[in-house]
Design an enzyme around this catalytic site. Structure first.
Site, PDB file in Angstrom:
ATOM      1  N   LYS A  46     -26.291 -31.771 -77.352  1.00  0.00           N
ATOM      2  CA  LYS A  46     -27.702 -31.978 -77.686  1.00  0.00           C
ATOM      3  C   LYS A  46     -28.379 -32.740 -76.538  1.00  0.00           C
ATOM      4  CE  LYS A  46     -30.895 -34.841 -79.280  1.00  0.00           C
ATOM      5  NZ  LYS A  46     -32.024 -34.307 -78.662  1.00  0.00           N
ATOM      6  N   GLY A  64     -27.764 -43.163 -73.368  1.00  0.00           N
ATOM      7  CA  GLY A  64     -29.162 -43.356 -73.736  1.00  0.00           C
ATOM      8  C   GLY A  64     -29.477 -44.819 -73.954  1.00  0.00           C
ATOM      9  N   GLY A 104     -27.873 -46.361 -79.214  1.00  0.00           N
ATOM     10  CA  GLY A 104     -26.421 -46.580 -79.225  1.00  0.00           C
ATOM     11  C   GLY A 104     -25.994 -47.391 -80.440  1.00  0.00           C
ATOM     12  N   GLU A 141     -22.800 -45.028 -73.280  1.00  0.00           N
ATOM     13  CA  GLU A 141     -23.275 -45.517 -71.970  1.00  0.00           C
ATOM     14  C   GLU A 141     -24.738 -45.881 -72.158  1.00  0.00           C
ATOM     15  OE1 GLU A 141     -21.768 -45.800 -69.069  1.00  0.00           O
ATOM     16  OE2 GLU A 141     -19.914 -44.681 -69.361  1.00  0.00           O
ATOM     17  N   CYS A 170     -30.500 -45.742 -64.986  1.00  0.00           N
ATOM     18  CA  CYS A 170     -29.823 -46.836 -65.702  1.00  0.00           C
ATOM     19  C   CYS A 170     -29.331 -47.872 -64.709  1.00  0.00           C
ATOM     20  CB  CYS A 170     -28.685 -46.297 -66.543  1.00  0.00           C
ATOM     21  SG  CYS A 170     -27.589 -45.231 -65.622  1.00  0.00           S
ATOM     22  N   GLU A 180     -34.905 -54.168 -70.307  1.00  0.00           N
ATOM     23  CA  GLU A 180     -34.961 -52.928 -69.525  1.00  0.00           C
ATOM     24  C   GLU A 180     -36.351 -52.309 -69.661  1.00  0.00           C
ATOM     25  OE1 GLU A 180     -32.881 -49.334 -70.872  1.00  0.00           O
ATOM     26  OE2 GLU A 180     -31.934 -49.281 -68.908  1.00  0.00           O
TER      27      GLU A 180
HETATM   28  P1  NDP Z   1     -32.689 -42.328 -75.960  1.00  0.00           P
HETATM   29  O1  NDP Z   1     -31.642 -43.211 -76.539  1.00  0.00           O
HETATM   30  O2  NDP Z   1     -34.043 -42.396 -76.537  1.00  0.00           O
HETATM   31  O3  NDP Z   1     -32.253 -40.802 -76.063  1.00  0.00           O
HETATM   32  C1  NDP Z   1     -31.027 -40.342 -75.571  1.00  0.00           C
HETATM   33  C2  NDP Z   1     -30.566 -39.146 -76.366  1.00  0.00           C
HETATM   34  O4  NDP Z   1     -30.281 -39.561 -77.710  1.00  0.00           O
HETATM   35  C3  NDP Z   1     -31.612 -38.052 -76.490  1.00  0.00           C
HETATM   36  O5  NDP Z   1     -30.975 -36.793 -76.486  1.00  0.00           O
HETATM   37  C4  NDP Z   1     -32.232 -38.337 -77.848  1.00  0.00           C
HETATM   38  O6  NDP Z   1     -32.849 -37.214 -78.432  1.00  0.00           O
HETATM   39  C5  NDP Z   1     -31.006 -38.757 -78.624  1.00  0.00           C
HETATM   40  N1  NDP Z   1     -31.287 -39.558 -79.815  1.00  0.00           N
HETATM   41  C6  NDP Z   1     -32.388 -40.299 -80.100  1.00  0.00           C
HETATM   42  N2  NDP Z   1     -32.263 -40.881 -81.314  1.00  0.00           N
HETATM   43  C7  NDP Z   1     -31.058 -40.507 -81.807  1.00  0.00           C
HETATM   44  C8  NDP Z   1     -30.359 -40.783 -83.008  1.00  0.00           C
HETATM   45  N3  NDP Z   1     -30.861 -41.567 -83.956  1.00  0.00           N
HETATM   46  N4  NDP Z   1     -29.142 -40.225 -83.181  1.00  0.00           N
HETATM   47  C9  NDP Z   1     -28.589 -39.441 -82.236  1.00  0.00           C
HETATM   48  N5  NDP Z   1     -29.224 -39.134 -81.076  1.00  0.00           N
HETATM   49  C10 NDP Z   1     -30.428 -39.670 -80.855  1.00  0.00           C
HETATM   50  O7  NDP Z   1     -32.694 -42.626 -74.392  1.00  0.00           O
HETATM   51  P2  NDP Z   1     -33.602 -41.961 -73.282  1.00  0.00           P
HETATM   52  O8  NDP Z   1     -33.448 -40.480 -73.328  1.00  0.00           O
HETATM   53  O9  NDP Z   1     -34.955 -42.523 -73.351  1.00  0.00           O
HETATM   54  O10 NDP Z   1     -32.869 -42.450 -71.949  1.00  0.00           O
HETATM   55  C11 NDP Z   1     -33.128 -43.670 -71.352  1.00  0.00           C
HETATM   56  C12 NDP Z   1     -32.039 -44.665 -71.653  1.00  0.00           C
HETATM   57  O11 NDP Z   1     -30.784 -44.130 -71.239  1.00  0.00           O
HETATM   58  C13 NDP Z   1     -32.194 -45.950 -70.897  1.00  0.00           C
HETATM   59  O12 NDP Z   1     -31.958 -47.035 -71.742  1.00  0.00           O
HETATM   60  C14 NDP Z   1     -31.112 -45.863 -69.826  1.00  0.00           C
HETATM   61  O13 NDP Z   1     -30.668 -47.105 -69.348  1.00  0.00           O
HETATM   62  C15 NDP Z   1     -30.047 -45.113 -70.523  1.00  0.00           C
HETATM   63  N6  NDP Z   1     -29.146 -44.484 -69.579  1.00  0.00           N
HETATM   64  C16 NDP Z   1     -27.888 -45.021 -69.422  1.00  0.00           C
HETATM   65  C17 NDP Z   1     -27.006 -44.509 -68.492  1.00  0.00           C
HETATM   66  C18 NDP Z   1     -25.619 -45.066 -68.366  1.00  0.00           C
HETATM   67  O14 NDP Z   1     -24.757 -44.354 -67.848  1.00  0.00           O
HETATM   68  N7  NDP Z   1     -25.348 -46.283 -68.778  1.00  0.00           N
HETATM   69  C19 NDP Z   1     -27.408 -43.407 -67.605  1.00  0.00           C
HETATM   70  C20 NDP Z   1     -28.743 -42.923 -67.847  1.00  0.00           C
HETATM   71  C21 NDP Z   1     -29.579 -43.445 -68.807  1.00  0.00           C
HETATM   72  P3  NDP Z   1     -34.434 -36.975 -78.316  1.00  0.00           P
HETATM   73  O15 NDP Z   1     -34.725 -36.832 -76.873  1.00  0.00           O
HETATM   74  O16 NDP Z   1     -34.631 -35.750 -79.109  1.00  0.00           O
HETATM   75  O17 NDP Z   1     -35.093 -38.187 -78.918  1.00  0.00           O
END
Ligand code: NDP
Length: 491
Positions: A177, A230, A235, A250, A284, A381
Site C-alpha cells: 500500500k 512513515g 507508527g 521506520e 527522514c 519534525e
Molecule cells: P504517514 O505516516 O502519514 O504515511 C505513511 C504511509 O502510511 C502512507 O502510505 C499512509 O497512507 C499510511 N497510513 C496513514 N495512516 C495509516 C494508518 N492508520 N494505518 C496504516 N497506514 C496508514 O507519513 P508520510 O507519508 O507523511 O511520510 C512522512 C513521514 O515518513 C515523516 O515522518 C518521515 O520522517 C517518515 N519517513 C521515515 C523514513 C525512515 O526510514 N525512518 C524514511 C522516509 C520517511 P495515506 O498516504 O493514504 O495516508
C-alpha cells in the site's frame, strides 16, 4: 482537453477496479491544477482479495530456489535502468523533488534490486559446534509469509524498493500500500516487476487511504509481517493494532549537524545546505538542526544566509531549480505554522519564512538562529525547508544538543580533530553518524534506520535488511544414533 487516466489495483496478477467503485486524484505539487491520474479508492474487501492472492502464491514462490527469484529481481533492475529517465520525470511530476534527485531515487531502486538479486545466492545462516558429540548445529533462513508493506511519498520508488526487493528475495509474498500522494510511482514500479516475470499473486498493490486500506492490512490475520515507513504517530497507531506480527517501523527524525570551531567551514556549508534544503527538507534524514560552536557562529550564519538566498525555488523539472515544492497544502501550512511557533518562541529569523507567490506548494528556504535546544522548532519534525541553528559553547554541549531530541536517525559532525570525531561516533544517539559529510546519503548495502522514537530498531538495507523479512530456524542434526540430552549428558 486531455482527461486524466484511471489507474487500477493489481491483485492476483490482474489490473482491477476497487470494490468501492470510487477513485481519488494525484496532483502535481508544482502545479496543483494538473491532475496526474485517478486512482482506485481501495477498501477492506480489496485488501482481503489481495491477501488471499498473496497467500495462494506463497507456497510456489517460497519454494522457488532463491537464486531464481534473484534473476527476476535482476531483470527488474535492467528494466528500471532502461526506464530510469522516464520514471524520474514522472517522479518529479508526482512528488516534486528536483530531477537530479528523482534520478537518484530511481537509482536507489536499481541498486537495491541488484543487491538483493545477489543476496539470493547468500541468505546466510551459520554453523556452530554442538556441546554434544556427533551432532551438527546450524541456522537457516525462512520466509515469514504474506508481508504487508506501507510506504510514504518522499522516496516513492526507492522506499518501496527497500522493502519489496528484500521481502521477495526472502520468499515472502506481498501486499503493498503506497502513499496516497504518490500512487502513480507505485503503479509504474509494480508494472516493472510484473514485466520482469513475477508470478501472479506474489506482489499485490492496493491504493487507497491509510486508515482503511493500511489499517486493514495491519490488522489482517493472514498477514504475518508488517513493514512500515512513515510518521511517528502513524507508527504508534500501527503498533497498537498490529497484534503478534513481525513488525518493522521506520519513523521520523530530527537530525543534526555539529559544526565545531576547527571545521572546514566551506565543506560544512555545503553539507548544511544540501542536508537542510535538499528534497525541500522532506527527507527522514534531513538536517533540520545545525549545532554551531559560538566562536564561528556569526561568520557561519552569514555564509549560510548568502548561500540560501541564492537557492532557486521552482518546478523540479526545471534544471535551474534547487528547491522544489512541498508535497501538498497541508505540508505548506505546517511550515507556515512552525515559522509562527519559532518566532513566538523567540528564535531569530535570518531568512525565508514565507509562502512565495507561486501557484505550487512552495515554501521559502528558511533559517532560524539563536535557537535553544528545547524550542519546539529544534525538537519536532517539520519535514520542510526550515533549519534551526543552535549555538553551543563546546563539544560536550554540542553532543548534549544533538541527543536532546526524541528521535535518533541520522547525525553528522564537521571537525578536523579525529579524537572529537571518534568521541562523537561513540556518544551520539543515532542509527547513522557521518563525519565531514551531511546527514543524507544512504547506500543500499549498509543498514539504515534509527533508535529512540525513530522506530522499532529494525534496519533496512544491508544484511540487516534481509533479517527484517526472514525468520531464522535453528536446526540440530543428531547422527550419534542414541538419545543425547543437552545440559544433562555432561560427559
Ligand atoms: P504517514 O505516516 O502519514 O504515511 C505513511 C504511509 O502510511 C502512507 O502510505 C499512509 O497512507 C499510511 N497510513 C496513514 N495512516 C495509516 C494508518 N492508520 N494505518 C496504516 N497506514 C496508514 O507519513 P508520510 O507519508 O507523511 O511520510 C512522512 C513521514 O515518513 C515523516 O515522518 C518521515 O520522517 C517518515 N519517513 C521515515 C523514513 C525512515 O526510514 N525512518 C524514511 C522516509 C520517511 P495515506 O498516504 O493514504 O495516508
Amino acid at each position: 482537453m486531455v482527461f486524466p487516466k484511471n489507474y487500477k489495483l493489481y491483485i492476483d496478477g490482474k489490473w482491477v477496479d476497487s470494490e468501492s467503485g470510487e477513485t481519488f486524484p494525484s496532483l502535481n505539487p508544482a502545479k496543483p491544477r494538473e491532475i496526474i491520474g485517478n486512482f482506485q479508492l481501495g477498501n477492506g474487501d480489496d485488501v482481503n482479495k489481495a491477501v488471499d492472492a498473496a497467500e495462494r502464491a506463497f507456497k510456489k514462490w517460497s519454494e522457488m530456489p532463491a537464486p531464481k527469484r534473484g534473476l527476476i529481481l535482476l531483470r527488474a533492475a535492467q528494466i528500471l535502468r532502461e526506464k530510469k529517465e522516464e520514471l524520474a520525470r514522472l517522479l518529479t511530476k508526482e512528488m516534486g523533488k528536483v530531477i537530479a534527485e528523482a534520478r537518484g531515487d530511481v537509482q536507489e531502486a536499481i541498486d537495491m534490486a541488484e543487491y538483493m538479486a545477489g543476496e539470493g545466492r547468500r541468505l546466510f545462516g551459520y554453523t556452530t559446534p554442538s556441546e554434544l558429540r556427533d551432532k551438527f548445529c546450524m541456522t537457516v533462513r525462512m520466509p515469514v509469509g504474506v508481508f504487508g508493506l506501507i510506504t510514504p511519498w518522499n522516496f516513492p520508488i526507492a522506499i518501496p524498493a527497500w522493502k519489496i526487493m528484500p521481502a521477495l528475495i526472502c520468499g515472502n509474498t506481498v501486499v503493498f500500500k503506497p502513499s496516497s500522494d504518490t500512487p502513480l510511482c507505485a503503479i509504474k514500479f509494480v508494472e516493472i516487476l510484473e514485466k520482469a516475470g513475477l508470478p501472479k499473486g506474489v506482489l499485490n498493490l492496493v491504493t487507497g487511504p491509510g486508515d482503511t486500506v493500511g489499517m486493514a492490512i495491519v490488522r489482517h490475520e493472514k498477514v504475518r509481517g508488517i513493514s512500515f515507513t512513515g510518521h511517528r504517530d502513524t507508527g504508534r497507531t500501527i503498533l497498537k493494532e498490529v497484534g503478534l506480527k513481525k513488525v518493522g517501523l521506520e519513523l521520523g527524525g530530527k537530525n543534526g549537524i555539529i559544526v565545531l570551531e576547527d571545521a572546514d567551514q566551506n565543506l560544512a556549508l555545503d553539507g548544511v545546505v544540501w542536508g537542510g534544503y535538499g528534497t525541500t527538507g522532506q527527507r527522514c534524514t534531513a538536517a533540520s538542526r545545525v549545532i554551531v560552536h559560538e566562536k564561528i557562529k556569526k561568520k557561519f550564519e552569514t555564509m549560510l544566509v548568502n548561500k540560501i538566498k541564492k537557492l532557486k525555488i521552482g518546478s523540479g523539472l526545471d534544471l535551474k531549480t534547487d528547491v522544489g515544492p512541498l508535497i501538498n497544502k497541508a505540508a505548506q501550512d505546517k511550515c507556515k505554522n512552525y515559522v509562527e511557533i519559532g518566532l513566538n518562541e523567540g528564535a531569530k529569523l535570518l531568512t525565508g519564512g514565507k509562502i512565495p507567490r507561486m501557484s505550487g506548494f512552495f515554501f521559502e528556504p528558511t533559517l532560524f538562529t539563536d535557537c535553544s535546544m528545547d524550542m519546539r522548532i529544534a525538537q519536532e519534525e517539520i519535514f520542510g525547508p526550515i533549519v534551526s541553528l543552535i549555538p553551543v559553547k563546546d563539544f560536550d554541549e554540542a553532543i548534549d544538543a544533538m541527543n536532546s531530541v526524541e528521535y535518533g536517525l541520522s547525525s553528522s559532525i564537521y571537525t578536523k580533530d579525529m579524537r572529537k570525531a571518534f568521541l562523537a561516533i561513540q556518544r551520539i544517539e543515532a542509527g547513522i553518524t557521518y563525519v565531514n559529510s551531511s546527514t543524507i546519503g544512504a547506500e543500499v548495502h549498509l543498514p539504515f534506520g534509527g533508535i529512540k522514537h525513530t522506530g522499532t530498531g529494525v534496519r533496512e538495507g544491508g544484511i540487516e535488511g534481509v533479517q527484517e523479512f526472514s525468520e531464522i530456524k535453528t536446526v540440530y542434526i543428531d547422527y550419534s544414533g542414541k538419545l543425547q540430552k543437552a545440559q544433562i549428558d555432561t560427559e
